[in-house]
Write an enzyme that holds these catalytic residues in place. Sequence first.
Site, PDB file in Angstrom:
ATOM      1  N   LYS A 162      -6.628   3.106  -9.519  1.00 42.62           N
ATOM      2  CA  LYS A 162      -6.861   1.903  -8.711  1.00 42.62           C
ATOM      3  C   LYS A 162      -8.339   1.557  -8.731  1.00 42.62           C
ATOM      4  O   LYS A 162      -9.176   2.357  -9.106  1.00 42.62           O
ATOM      5  CB  LYS A 162      -6.438   2.134  -7.247  1.00 42.62           C
ATOM      6  CG  LYS A 162      -5.031   2.652  -7.056  1.00 42.62           C
ATOM      7  CD  LYS A 162      -3.987   1.640  -7.448  1.00 42.62           C
ATOM      8  CE  LYS A 162      -2.597   2.266  -7.352  1.00 42.62           C
ATOM      9  NZ  LYS A 162      -1.584   1.434  -7.937  1.00 42.62           N
ATOM     10  N   SER A 185       0.309  -1.458 -12.372  1.00 39.74           N
ATOM     11  CA  SER A 185      -0.508  -1.836 -11.218  1.00 39.74           C
ATOM     12  C   SER A 185      -1.934  -2.234 -11.575  1.00 39.74           C
ATOM     13  O   SER A 185      -2.593  -2.909 -10.795  1.00 39.74           O
ATOM     14  CB  SER A 185      -0.547  -0.699 -10.189  1.00 39.74           C
ATOM     15  OG  SER A 185      -1.326   0.373 -10.654  1.00 39.74           O
TER      16      SER A 185
END
Length: 159
Positions: A88, A34
């Site tokens: 993230k 990700s």
Amino acid sequence: MRRVMILLAPIAALAAGLVVARRRFVVVRISGASMLPTYRTGDRVLVRRTTGAGVRRGQVVVLQTALPGGKWRTGPLPPPGAARWFIKRAVAVPGDPVPAQVMARVEAAPGDPVPAGRLVVLGDGPVSEDSRAWGYVPFDRVLGVVVRRLAPSAESAGS
């Protein structure tokens, strides 16, 4: 006796410094795509512990995973080695406009601000489970902010 105390003082100070550093910093190993191309599976990062209140837009954060449906756990965070963590990028902090790709999930109108005590996070890669799926991230689910990438460990360098 005085000479022994003079010799022990630096050792005690070093030990105290190590204890503080272990509470303030943690190493996290990346698993998943990700955050490509920024981080890859097997990368290790040094994380400075902080709550979401210590996060600025653009910083990479490590946070506790959300429950199915984007629900968040409550209570204290688990120890770093006892949980699965997400990594993230914080793209909006309280007061920033809610990013367009998250508006529908959080039911925000154009120009609405991110509420107090919440962050919006997105993965750098094309495939990422992030605020587009969960909505806002509560400050208390943040483990910390990535300070830097570390050299590969001996076990990941051999694989």
